[in-house]
Design a protein around this motif. Structure first.
Motif, PDB file in Angstrom:
ATOM      1  N   ASP A 128      -1.147  53.824  63.043  1.00  0.00           N
ATOM      2  CA  ASP A 128      -1.956  53.808  64.262  1.00  0.00           C
ATOM      3  C   ASP A 128      -1.387  52.749  65.198  1.00  0.00           C
ATOM      4  O   ASP A 128      -1.459  51.555  64.909  1.00  0.00           O
ATOM      5  CB  ASP A 128      -3.404  53.487  63.889  1.00  0.00           C
ATOM      6  N   THR A 129      -0.818  53.187  66.314  1.00  0.00           N
ATOM      7  CA  THR A 129      -0.188  52.263  67.258  1.00  0.00           C
ATOM      8  C   THR A 129      -1.062  51.977  68.476  1.00  0.00           C
ATOM      9  O   THR A 129      -0.657  51.231  69.359  1.00  0.00           O
ATOM     10  CB  THR A 129       1.159  52.832  67.751  1.00  0.00           C
ATOM     11  N   ALA A 130      -2.253  52.559  68.542  1.00  0.00           N
ATOM     12  CA  ALA A 130      -3.107  52.408  69.722  1.00  0.00           C
ATOM     13  C   ALA A 130      -3.656  50.988  69.816  1.00  0.00           C
ATOM     14  O   ALA A 130      -4.140  50.427  68.832  1.00  0.00           O
ATOM     15  CB  ALA A 130      -4.245  53.417  69.676  1.00  0.00           C
ATOM     16  N   ALA A 131      -3.602  50.422  71.002  1.00  0.00           N
ATOM     17  CA  ALA A 131      -4.095  49.067  71.208  1.00  0.00           C
ATOM     18  C   ALA A 131      -5.536  49.050  71.707  1.00  0.00           C
ATOM     19  O   ALA A 131      -6.246  48.078  71.522  1.00  0.00           O
ATOM     20  CB  ALA A 131      -3.195  48.339  72.202  1.00  0.00           C
ATOM     21  N   GLY A 132      -5.994  50.128  72.335  1.00  0.00           N
ATOM     22  CA  GLY A 132      -7.351  50.178  72.866  1.00  0.00           C
ATOM     23  C   GLY A 132      -8.347  50.625  71.824  1.00  0.00           C
ATOM     24  O   GLY A 132      -7.980  51.122  70.749  1.00  0.00           O
ATOM     25  N   TYR A 133      -9.623  50.452  72.142  1.00  0.00           N
ATOM     26  CA  TYR A 133     -10.670  50.866  71.209  1.00  0.00           C
ATOM     27  C   TYR A 133     -10.617  52.376  70.995  1.00  0.00           C
ATOM     28  O   TYR A 133     -10.445  53.144  71.934  1.00  0.00           O
ATOM     29  CB  TYR A 133     -12.060  50.475  71.722  1.00  0.00           C
ATOM     30  N   HIS A 134     -10.759  52.795  69.754  1.00  0.00           N
ATOM     31  CA  HIS A 134     -10.889  54.201  69.403  1.00  0.00           C
ATOM     32  C   HIS A 134     -11.558  54.264  68.029  1.00  0.00           C
ATOM     33  O   HIS A 134     -11.362  53.379  67.197  1.00  0.00           O
ATOM     34  CB  HIS A 134      -9.530  54.913  69.393  1.00  0.00           C
ATOM     35  N   PRO A 135     -12.368  55.292  67.800  1.00  0.00           N
ATOM     36  CA  PRO A 135     -13.036  55.386  66.499  1.00  0.00           C
ATOM     37  C   PRO A 135     -12.031  55.676  65.390  1.00  0.00           C
ATOM     38  O   PRO A 135     -11.136  56.499  65.553  1.00  0.00           O
ATOM     39  CB  PRO A 135     -14.018  56.544  66.688  1.00  0.00           C
ATOM     40  N   LEU A 136     -12.154  54.987  64.276  1.00  0.00           N
ATOM     41  CA  LEU A 136     -11.215  55.154  63.174  1.00  0.00           C
ATOM     42  C   LEU A 136     -11.640  56.233  62.183  1.00  0.00           C
ATOM     43  O   LEU A 136     -10.798  56.820  61.504  1.00  0.00           O
ATOM     44  CB  LEU A 136     -11.028  53.829  62.431  1.00  0.00           C
ATOM     45  N   ASP A 137     -12.927  56.504  62.085  1.00  0.00           N
ATOM     46  CA  ASP A 137     -13.413  57.445  61.075  1.00  0.00           C
ATOM     47  C   ASP A 137     -12.743  58.813  61.129  1.00  0.00           C
ATOM     48  O   ASP A 137     -12.358  59.339  60.082  1.00  0.00           O
ATOM     49  CB  ASP A 137     -14.937  57.590  61.173  1.00  0.00           C
ATOM     50  N   PRO A 138     -12.561  59.427  62.304  1.00  0.00           N
ATOM     51  CA  PRO A 138     -11.917  60.749  62.311  1.00  0.00           C
ATOM     52  C   PRO A 138     -10.504  60.722  61.733  1.00  0.00           C
ATOM     53  O   PRO A 138     -10.072  61.666  61.079  1.00  0.00           O
ATOM     54  CB  PRO A 138     -11.891  61.136  63.787  1.00  0.00           C
TER      55      PRO A 138
END
Length: 117
Positions: free
Chosen positions: A13-23
């Motif tokens: 996971d290279t995303a720096a912004g908030y995103h839900p991890l559960d999916p």
């Protein structure tokens, strides 16, 4: 994403912004690993996403300038090249639309040198 549930062994996971991890965690198979290399400001997840399937969440830094230079030299010596889609600057709006539509196979790289000719 539901089609991919329990299909992956490893996610970077290279995303720096908030995103839900559960999916994303739900896409991992038993003992699958998700490694965060971006630095989101916060993370939220349900503990069940880790417990069911004994999934793992880990973090890693990508290394400093010396490590990056060493990696680039190794890649050059072994002819390892990234897969990219080279675009001109005037294509940026279309590129953003494609990102929204999940119509991107490789990283976009803006060709600044040839964008203004």
């Amino acid at each position: 994403m539901q089609e991919m549930e329990t299909k992956l062994d490893f996610i970077v996971d290279t995303a720096a912004g908030y995103h839900p991890l559960d999916p994303y965690l739900n896409m991992l198979d038993v003992h699958g690993i998700m490694v965060l290399v971006g630095f989101p400001s916060e993370i939220k997840l349900s503990p069940i996403s880790l417990s069911i399937g004994a999934r793992n969440l880990a973090g890693s830094v990508t290394g400093g300038t010396k490590d990056t230079q060493s990696m680039l030299e190794y890649c050059a010596a072994h002819k390892i090249y990234p897969k990219i889609e080279l675009i001109k600057i005037n294509y940026i709006n279309e590129a953003l639309e494609r990102i929204i539509k999940n119509d991107v196979k490789y990283r976009f790289v803006i060709d600044i040198e040839n964008s203004f000719k």
